[in-house]
Each structure stands twice: as structure tokens, then as C-alpha cells.
Design an enzyme around this catalytic site. Structure first.
Site: not given
Ligand code: NAD
Ligand code: 022
Ligand code: ZN
Length: 375
Positions: A40-42, A62-63, A92, A95, A98, A106, A110, A169, A370
Site C-alpha cells: 500500500c502507499h503508506t 500493514h495489509e 480495545c 479506552c 472506543c 483506539c 497508540r 487496509c 493492488r
Molecule cells: P493510487 O495511486 O492507487 O490511486 C490514486 C489515483 O488518483 C490514481 O488513479 C491517480 O491517477 C489519481 N490522481 C492523482 N492525481 C489526481 C488529480 N489531480 N485528479 C484526479 N485524480 C488524480 O492510490 P490509492 O491506493 O488509491 O490511495 C489513495 C490515497 O489514499 C493515498 O494517499 C493513500 O495513502 C490514502 N489512504 C488513506 C487511508 C486512510 O485511512 N485515510 C487508508 C489507505 C490509503
Molecule cells: C493506510 N494509511 C494510508 C495508506 N494506508 C493510513 C495512514 C494513516 C492513518 C490511517 C491510514 C491515520 C489517520 C490518523 C492516524 N493515522 C492517527 C491515529 C491516531 O493518532 O490515533 C495513523 C495510524 C497509524 C499510524 C500512524 C498514523 C502508525 O501506526 N504509525 C492509524
Molecule cells: Zn494502507
């Protein structure tokens, strides 16, 4: 014990396949044999050195999905042989967070999780006598890992590991953002920005929620077909629309007597702060909700005119799709097995551990949705 792992020794360097040492589970911990893990991207964000909180050396990933092989003292919720998905957001159930019922974040472990350590403040992994950091509490880029009991979701044992690892994830994040965070209702109009591994799961979440209009936006024209595969009804090429993207989207969502336009729900799945603004501003005045899912680069800031919010648009964010892992993840596995959601077509590449760096290359080039490593 000896385990095989892809180790991140230094920022900016490829992962190195090594045999590392793993200590057994201590109290309230479980030893899991990881059967499959997504990339995954992270993981890439941390490996690249762009993550200011990244620690090295570390075992990333993480996935995952796997099987419990041993449990430490005090563990009651899982036993050897149980199939589990590691949770980077634990649950948990005790906390204040939760118990609040208002968040899935949670706080029980952390502090240590962020430092790459188990809850007792130590690491279970080591290489040549020196500790290696855990990552997001999971470290699934190893064929065995140790996890806190509160960071594993027990799932049914007939579900294939190489598919359900994605529920650890991407799937839960995308589908959960729709159902838990936005709480989309039937008939809604929605816009999804970024049709990658997360955006496509938002689209299938919207289909599940019975949204009427599902507009996908991406720069990559190949993503049109991908979106349609999971329920997208309209596609907009952000490159072609250029500066007119927001007015175009607002216009597309106008209907009947309502000449204001704008979506009921929008989702940023890009991590680009300019897109986050477009997503907010293409929401309907008075009630539109925009959910930030993408993780922006360190130090980035979002902006808009306060007028956008004063007129009733709502800006929200979500982590792990607002899912409570131990409660919600087993249900998502059931949805997959009952064919309510799809996973198989999104897993575009399967790799053995020694080829894990290829998975990062594919992600870079935008060639994969993926990649999954199978042990
Ligand atoms: P990805 O690279 O597979 O997909 C991103 C898509 O966005 C691509 O298709 C790309 O062409 C498109 N894109 C890029 N710039 C753009 C623009 N300006 N306008 C329109 N489209 C555009 O990535 P992903 O695996 O789908 O992840 C997306 C994001 O979600 C990442 O930043 C990732 O870290 C985040 N994420 C967040 C969480 C969370 O819990 N909040 C969990 C997982 C992933
Ligand atoms: C997963 N992520 C992006 C791609 N795959 C992702 C990254 C960060 C978070 C969630 C998903 C996230 C959002 C908010 C937080 N995190 C903070 C949570 C908190 O402070 O309680 C986050 C998480 C874990 C970690 C860092 C940031 C870590 O374990 N290092 C859920
Ligand atoms: Zn992820």
C-alpha cells in the site's frame, strides 16, 4: 525463531530479503503466520523517507492476513489455528475513544505503535542482535509477526488469504468511508476523486449504499473502465477538464427543479490538497459532505474560502474507513464471501516475497491497482 522478511534498512533503498529473529508472543500478544500481504502507499511513503515519522530499520507492511500459531498469556479472543487480519487501527473496547462510540481511533497502544514498538516498549524482531522496528503495529512483510491481541480481527476460515489481506487496509478504508464516515443514503449523488486502490473501493461502497449517480474523476483515462467495472456511472478526465473541473461537476449534478447543483457526497482518494479543495467545492450548498481519505505529504495544508463551509458544506476525514477493526472487518470478509463486494479483479499482481520491490515499482508507475505478496 527464524523468519523471512523484507527489511527496510534505510530510507530510499529497496527492501532487503533477510532471515531475521522473531521472539514469541508475550502477555496479551499473538504470533501470526502471515500468508499474504498487500503493498500500500503508506509503505512506500515510509520507505521513500518522505514520512517524518518513519523509523529504520523496520519491517513494513500493514495489509495482511494469516493464521494464529501461538498465543501469549492472557489471550482469550483468539487461539492457534484462527484466521486473522492484522489491524493498524486496533480496537480495545475499553479506552475512552472506543467507549465514546464516536471514533474508531483506539488509543490503547497508540504511543508505542507510533514508535515502532510493542505495547511493553520493546521489539520482537531483531537482525544480527540489533532490534528492528515494527510498523503500524503490523509488520506484514515477514512470514511471521507478533501482534497485540487487540490488533487482530478473527475472520472465517474459508476466505482466501491472498484476497482478504486487502480488507486489512484498502477495501475497508474505501467501503467504510462510504458506509461509516459519510453514511451515504440510497439515491445520493457522489463524486470520487482518484480511482486507484482506494477510490475503486469507494465506488463499490457507493454501489452497496445504492447511490444513484457515481461520478469518477481521474487524470488517467484508463481508470474509466476500472471505475465502470465497480459501479461508476459517469467519468470525468481531470486533465481534460482543467480549471473548469468544479463547475463541470456542479453542472453534471444539477437535476430537475434543483438548479444549484453539487454532489451530496464527495471523496478525495488522491492525497493531493488541490484535489481536496475541488472535492469540497463540488459538494452541494447546504448539505454536501466531503470526505478526505488521501494522505497528503508531510506539512501540506488545505485551504478554501470560509464561505464554502458557512453555506453548509462539511469537510470530514477518515482513518481506516471509520471501521472498528475487530467488529467490522469480519463482516466485510463475509460481504466478500457473499459476493456483496468484489476484490479479485482489483488484485492485479501476485508476487513472491523476493520480488516485493517489483510491487513498489508497479505502484509507482500506476500499472497496478493492488500487488499482493504471497508467502
Ligand atoms: P493510487 O495511486 O492507487 O490511486 C490514486 C489515483 O488518483 C490514481 O488513479 C491517480 O491517477 C489519481 N490522481 C492523482 N492525481 C489526481 C488529480 N489531480 N485528479 C484526479 N485524480 C488524480 O492510490 P490509492 O491506493 O488509491 O490511495 C489513495 C490515497 O489514499 C493515498 O494517499 C493513500 O495513502 C490514502 N489512504 C488513506 C487511508 C486512510 O485511512 N485515510 C487508508 C489507505 C490509503
Ligand atoms: C493506510 N494509511 C494510508 C495508506 N494506508 C493510513 C495512514 C494513516 C492513518 C490511517 C491510514 C491515520 C489517520 C490518523 C492516524 N493515522 C492517527 C491515529 C491516531 O493518532 O490515533 C495513523 C495510524 C497509524 C499510524 C500512524 C498514523 C502508525 O501506526 N504509525 C492509524
Ligand atoms: Zn494502507
Amino acid at each position: 525463531m527464524d523468519v523471512r522478511a523484507a527489511v527496510a534498512f534505510e530510507a530510499g533503498k529497496p527492501l532487503q530479503i533477510e532471515t531475521v529473529q522473531l521472539e514469541g508472543p508475550k502477555a496479551f500478544e499473538v504470533l501470526v503466520e502471515v500468508k499474504a500481504t498487500g503493498i500500500c502507499h503508506t509503505d512506500e511513503f515510509t520507505l521513500s523517507g518522505a514520512d517524518p515519522e518513519g523509523l529504520f530499520p523496520a519491517i513494513l507492511g500493514h495489509e495482511g492476513a494469516g493464521v494464529v500459531v501461538e498465543v501469549g498469556p492472557g489471550v482469550t479472543s483468539v487461539k492457534p489455528g484462527d484466521h486473522v487480519i492484522p489491524l493498524y487501527t486496533p480496537e480495545c473496547r475499553q479506552c475512552p475513544s472506543c467507549l465514546s462510540r464516536k471514533t474508531n481511533l483506539c488509543t490503547a497502544i497508540r504511543a508505542t505503535q507510533g514508535k515502532g514498538l510493542m505495547p511493553d516498549g520493546t521489539s520482537r524482531f531483531s537482525f544480527q542482535g540489533k532490534p528492528i522496528h515494527h510498523y503500524m503495529g503490523c509488520s506484514t512483510f515477514a512470514n511471521f509477526t507478533v501482534l497485540p491481541e487487540i490488533a487482530v480481527a478473527k475472520v472465517r476460515d474459508d476466505a482466501p488469504f491472498d484476497k482478504i489481506c486487502y480488507i486489512g487496509c484498502g477495501v475497508t478504508t474505501g467501503v467504510g468511508a462510504v458506509l461509516n464516515t459519510a453514511k451515504v443514503e440510497p439515491g445520493a449523488k457522489a463524486i470520487v476523486f482518484g480511482l486507484g486502490g482506494i477510490g475503486l473501493n469507494v465506488i463499490q461502497g457507493l454501489r452497496l449504499a445504492a447511490a444513484d449517480m457515481i461520478i469518477g474523476v481521474d487524470l488517467n483515462p484508463d481508470r474509466k473502465e476500472w471505475g465502470e467495472r465497480f459501479g461508476m456511472t459517469h467519468f470525468v478526465n481531470a486533465k481534460e477538464a482543467g480549471k473548469d473541473l468544479v463547475p463541470l461537476l456542479v453542472d453534471m449534478t444539477k437535476k430537475g427543479a434543483d438548479q444549484i447543483g453539487g454532489a451530496d457526497y464527495t471523496f478525495d482518494c488522491t492525497g493531493n490538497v488541490n484535489v481536496m479543495r475541488q472535492a469540497l467545492e463540488s459538494c452541494h450548498r447546504g448539505w454536501g459532505v466531503s470526505v478526505i481519505i488521501g494522505v497528503a505529504p508531510a506539512g501540506a495544508e488545505i485551504s478554501t474560502r470560509p464561505f464554502q463551509l458557512v453555506t453548509g458544506r462539511v469537510w470530514k476525514g477518515t482513518a481506516f474507513g471509520g471501521a472498528r477493526g475487530r467488529t467490522d472487518v469480519p463482516k466485510i470478509v463475509d460481504w466478500y464471501m457473499d459476493k456483496k463486494i468484489e476484490i479479485d479483479p482489483m488484485i492485479t499482481h501476485i508476487l513472491p516475497l523476493p520480488e516485493i520491490n517489483k510491487g513498489f515499482d508497479l505502484m509507482h508507475k500506476g500499472e497496478s491497482i493492488r500487488s499482493v505478496v504471497v508467502y
